[in-house]
Design a protein around this motif. Structure first.
Motif, PDB file in Angstrom:
ATOM      1  N   UNK A 162       0.818  -1.219   0.000  1.00 54.02           N
ATOM      2  CA  UNK A 162       0.000   0.000   0.000  1.00 54.02           C
ATOM      3  C   UNK A 162       0.843   1.257   0.000  1.00 54.02           C
ATOM      4  N   UNK A 163       1.874   1.241  -0.786  1.00 56.78           N
ATOM      5  CA  UNK A 163       2.823   2.357  -0.847  1.00 56.78           C
ATOM      6  C   UNK A 163       3.418   2.645   0.521  1.00 56.78           C
ATOM      7  N   UNK A 164       3.267   1.724   1.461  1.00 57.98           N
ATOM      8  CA  UNK A 164       3.979   1.881   2.716  1.00 57.98           C
ATOM      9  C   UNK A 164       5.398   1.454   2.418  1.00 57.98           C
ATOM     10  N   UNK A 165       5.728   1.242   1.107  1.00 52.67           N
ATOM     11  CA  UNK A 165       7.076   0.917   0.677  1.00 52.67           C
ATOM     12  C   UNK A 165       8.052   1.908   1.284  1.00 52.67           C
ATOM     13  N   UNK A 166       8.504   2.807   0.439  1.00 53.64           N
ATOM     14  CA  UNK A 166       9.429   3.826   0.920  1.00 53.64           C
ATOM     15  C   UNK A 166       8.667   5.082   1.265  1.00 53.64           C
ATOM     16  N   UNK A 167       7.727   5.420   0.387  1.00 50.57           N
ATOM     17  CA  UNK A 167       7.015   6.693   0.528  1.00 50.57           C
ATOM     18  C   UNK A 167       6.290   6.790   1.867  1.00 50.57           C
ATOM     19  N   UNK A 168       5.456   5.786   2.153  1.00 50.41           N
ATOM     20  CA  UNK A 168       4.687   5.867   3.391  1.00 50.41           C
ATOM     21  C   UNK A 168       5.504   5.476   4.609  1.00 50.41           C
ATOM     22  N   UNK A 169       6.470   4.579   4.420  1.00 49.04           N
ATOM     23  CA  UNK A 169       7.351   4.265   5.555  1.00 49.04           C
ATOM     24  C   UNK A 169       8.081   5.523   6.001  1.00 49.04           C
ATOM     25  N   UNK A 170       8.553   6.290   5.026  1.00 45.62           N
ATOM     26  CA  UNK A 170       9.230   7.547   5.356  1.00 45.62           C
ATOM     27  C   UNK A 170       8.273   8.526   6.015  1.00 45.62           C
ATOM     28  N   UNK A 171       7.026   8.551   5.533  1.00 42.88           N
ATOM     29  CA  UNK A 171       6.031   9.445   6.119  1.00 42.88           C
ATOM     30  C   UNK A 171       5.756   9.076   7.567  1.00 42.88           C
ATOM     31  N   UNK A 172       5.628   7.779   7.827  1.00 38.35           N
ATOM     32  CA  UNK A 172       5.391   7.319   9.204  1.00 38.35           C
ATOM     33  C   UNK A 172       6.557   7.701  10.093  1.00 38.35           C
ATOM     34  N   UNK A 173       7.774   7.471   9.582  1.00 38.53           N
ATOM     35  CA  UNK A 173       8.967   7.809  10.367  1.00 38.53           C
ATOM     36  C   UNK A 173       9.059   9.321  10.577  1.00 38.53           C
ATOM     37  N   UNK A 174       8.697  10.083   9.537  1.00 34.77           N
ATOM     38  CA  UNK A 174       8.749  11.546   9.652  1.00 34.77           C
ATOM     39  C   UNK A 174       7.742  12.042  10.690  1.00 34.77           C
ATOM     40  N   UNK A 175       6.557  11.469  10.674  1.00 38.06           N
ATOM     41  CA  UNK A 175       5.543  11.872  11.665  1.00 38.06           C
ATOM     42  C   UNK A 175       5.982  11.512  13.084  1.00 38.06           C
ATOM     43  N   UNK A 176       6.696  10.397  13.199  1.00 43.90           N
ATOM     44  CA  UNK A 176       7.211  10.023  14.523  1.00 43.90           C
ATOM     45  C   UNK A 176       8.244  11.040  14.999  1.00 43.90           C
ATOM     46  N   UNK A 177       9.109  11.475  14.075  1.00 44.91           N
ATOM     47  CA  UNK A 177      10.099  12.496  14.427  1.00 44.91           C
ATOM     48  C   UNK A 177       9.416  13.811  14.779  1.00 44.91           C
ATOM     49  N   UNK A 178       8.366  14.126  14.044  1.00 48.87           N
ATOM     50  CA  UNK A 178       7.602  15.339  14.341  1.00 48.87           C
ATOM     51  C   UNK A 178       6.990  15.266  15.746  1.00 48.87           C
ATOM     52  N   UNK A 179       6.447  14.095  16.096  1.00 50.14           N
ATOM     53  CA  UNK A 179       5.850  13.931  17.427  1.00 50.14           C
ATOM     54  C   UNK A 179       6.894  14.157  18.520  1.00 50.14           C
ATOM     55  N   UNK A 180       8.101  13.646  18.290  1.00 44.84           N
ATOM     56  CA  UNK A 180       9.181  13.864  19.261  1.00 44.84           C
ATOM     57  C   UNK A 180       9.537  15.354  19.327  1.00 44.84           C
ATOM     58  N   UNK A 181       9.516  15.998  18.168  1.00 49.34           N
ATOM     59  CA  UNK A 181       9.783  17.429  18.124  1.00 49.34           C
ATOM     60  C   UNK A 181       8.744  18.217  18.903  1.00 49.34           C
TER      61      UNK A 181
END
Length: 590
Positions: A250-269
């Motif tokens: 489901x495009x959780x390939x690179x695109x969405x995996x990166x988005x999930x990781x980015x949102x996690x970094x944002x939450x920490x921020x």
């Protein structure tokens, strides 16, 4: 409140992972509906979901839409290949996977899908079809069976029709079904023109009681194809489903995996930001931006820089957010937020013109009450500052003398300009407003003159000249009652502040206003006519009904001097003057 396309997409991915395909389709559909611009990934994800549900026609439709939006995205062709494979269209599936590999030679899903197509093609070729391909190649096969009396009734069953459509695409797959469904024997005999002397099975118990989804019946099974020699009757077309049937994660390939990781970094921020650890927050937002190009992360980073007091850096970050956002066609609300924060940063730098400029840009993108209020307050503050910076008592006096000179010469427009300059240089000096009112009256601009007099009185309530000029202007526009009220107030202020120094001028003006108020239309009126006309005035009626006035008038008939004594009372004076002006009380002046 509706979610954004990205939020619906993430929820759709989660539903797909949980194998809740109906919900996933609904969420991807909502994401498509709210997306500002056509998004190929959303159609790709919905196509993959439909394929998992074996709704291959819907999957193909979305795959084609995905490719139309972005013809250079290889994964869209994976979707097309998977849909064609599910429909049994091996040649079309092969072409789609080859196109995907042309665009991206390292596309693993396309490599696996193409290999799967080739294995299925080989399996088909290795198995004899006993002439089935020729029998099922007739495009009118279904219609002919519906018209044949032997098969017409059973062809009303959508499940059977779906099976036959599947056999048209893959005749070899009929082998496993032929002996499990007696109706197929009747169909085969009819197609081959053979009379098997079999009874009509259309009403037999073998007919399913409830129809199922035709598309599901026509779809390939999930078993892997095996060589024909190993499984004699095993149909090759039922061998495999395409490797890309899982919607490429489901495009959780690179695109969405990166988005999930980015949102996690944002939450920490965000956590660090709330704890006022702004440097740490900035580091997390930077990581989020590196993982996924979403200007939300830049906006957040600018907020941390702003709280640090590093306004110049915050502005640079926001400039990058706007530039990148334009290129990525980001939501206009995010662009508006970037502009608004630039306005805030410039405000903190005490650059009010720049702050106003960027608040206006923000409102152009998306109008909100908060930013509109900030804009208006900043504009007001800038105007106040500019006015304060212009104040200069010495320049004000120069302008006053210049205005006096123009006034004496009868150059009223120049006098107005000079007194206006005086007001700007000394906005608290009542003389500037009063003097300009005098010049405006000469230009017959009486309403503006009245406004200036009101301003002068506001600045200095004891400035009698402003009252007198206001009353003159009110008389000029025939606002007699208002003029009399102004003069009553002037008389009171003059008595308090100047010991009645202006009483004579005030009284003369009062008589002028009163007499003009009741000016007769006919100079030959009789006393009775005068009285009748005067009594039509509401104020005269109230005065004449006042018991005190009635007593004074009765006393004055026998002792005229008593009237003069009563008129020392300002309230009585005003009422008697009104009666004199109306002609109720006759005097020698009339």
């Amino acid at each position: 409140m509706s979610l954004s396309a990205d939020e619906y997409k993430q929820q759709g991915n989660a539903a797909f992972s949980a194998k809740d395909y109906d919900k996933a389709v609904d969420l991807f559909t909502k994401a498509i509906e709210v997306s500002e611009t056509p998004n190929h990934v959303l159609f790709s994800n919905r196509s993959g979901t439909y394929a998992s549900m074996k709704k291959f026609n819907d999957a193909l439709k979305d795959a084609n839409e995905c490719i139309e939006i972005n013809p250079t995205w290889s994964k869209g062709y994976n979707r097309r290949g998977a849909a064609h494979f599910g429909l049994g269209d091996l040649d079309e599936a092969e072409a789609a996977y080859k196109k995907a590999l042309d665009l991206d030679a390292n596309n693993k899903a396309a490599q696996d899908g193409l290999a799967q197509v080739h294995r299925t093609q080989e399996a088909r070729s290795a198995q004899p079809d006993m002439g089935l391909s020729k029998i099922f190649s007739d495009p009118n096969m279904i219609e002919n069976l519906k018209k044949n009396p032997k098969t017409a009734e059973m062809m009303k069953d959508p499940q059977l029709v779906a099976k036959l459509i599947g056999f048209q695409a893959n005749p070899q797959s009929m082998g496993a079904e032929l002996f499990s469904d007696p109706r197929l024997m009747t169909v085969m005999a009819t197609l081959m023109g053979v009379d098997l002397n079999m009874p009509d099975l259309s009403a037999s118990n073998s007919m399913p009681k409830e129809p199922t989804d035709a598309a599901n019946e026509a779809a390939p099974t999930t078993e892997e194809a095996k060589p024909a020699a190993a499984e004699e009757a095993k149909p090759a077309a039922a061998a495999e489903t395409p490797a890309a049937q899982e919607p490429e994660k489901m495009e959780v390939d690179e695109e969405d995996k990166n988005k999930v990781a980015a949102d996690a970094a944002k939450a920490e921020g965000n956590k660090a930001y709330k704890a006022h650890n702004f440097d740490e927050a900035i580091a997390h937002y930077n990581k989020a931006w590196e993982l996924c190009k979403d200007i939300t992360y830049l906006n957040n980073r600018s907020a941390a820089e702003y709280e640090k007091g590093d306004y110049a850096t915050a502005i640079k970050t926001l400039e990058e957010a706007v530039e990148q956002g334009r290129d990525m066609r980001a939501d206009y609300k995010l662009i508006a937020k970037s502009f608004a924060r630039m306005g805030n940063s410039y405000y903190k730098q005490d650059d009010l013109p720049k702050a106003i400029e960027y608040y206006q840009k923000s409102l152009t993108e998306h109008r909100t009450a908060d930013i509109l209020t900030k804009l208006r307050n900043t504009e007001k503050e800038l105007k106040t500052r500019e006015a304060e910076a212009y104040i200069n008592p010495e320049k004000a006096e120069e302008a006053r003398l210049q205005g006096k000179e123009f006034f004496t010469k009868g150059d009223w427009p120049k006098a107005v300009e000079a007194y206006t300059e005086m007001i700007k240089r000394a906005p608290e000096d009542a003389r500037g407003y009063s003097n300009r009112a005098a010049a405006l009256a000469k230009l017959m601009s009486f309403p503006s003159a009245i406004e200036d007099c009101d301003k002068a009185i506001e600045k200095d309530p004891s400035f009698i000249r402003a009252y007198i000029r206001k009353a003159n202007a009110q008389i000029a526009v025939k606002e007699f009652s208002s003029a009399l009220a102004t003069l009553d107030e002037a008389r009171t202020k003059d008595s308090e502040a100047n010991n009645g120094a202006n009483t004579k001028e005030i009284d003369q003006l009062y008589y002028k206003a009163s007499s003009q108020r009741f000016q007769p239309t006919n100079s030959n009126e009789s006393p009775e006519e005068v009285y009748k006309r005067a009594m039509q005035d509401p104020e005269v009626q109230r005065i004449m009904q006042d018991p005190v006035i009635q007593s004074i008038l009765s006393q004055a008939q026998s002792d005229p001097a008593a009237l003069q004594e009563h008129m020392k009372n300002p309230e009585i004076f005003s009422k008697i003057q009104t009666l004199i002006a109306a002609g109720i009380i006759q005097t020698g002046r009339r």
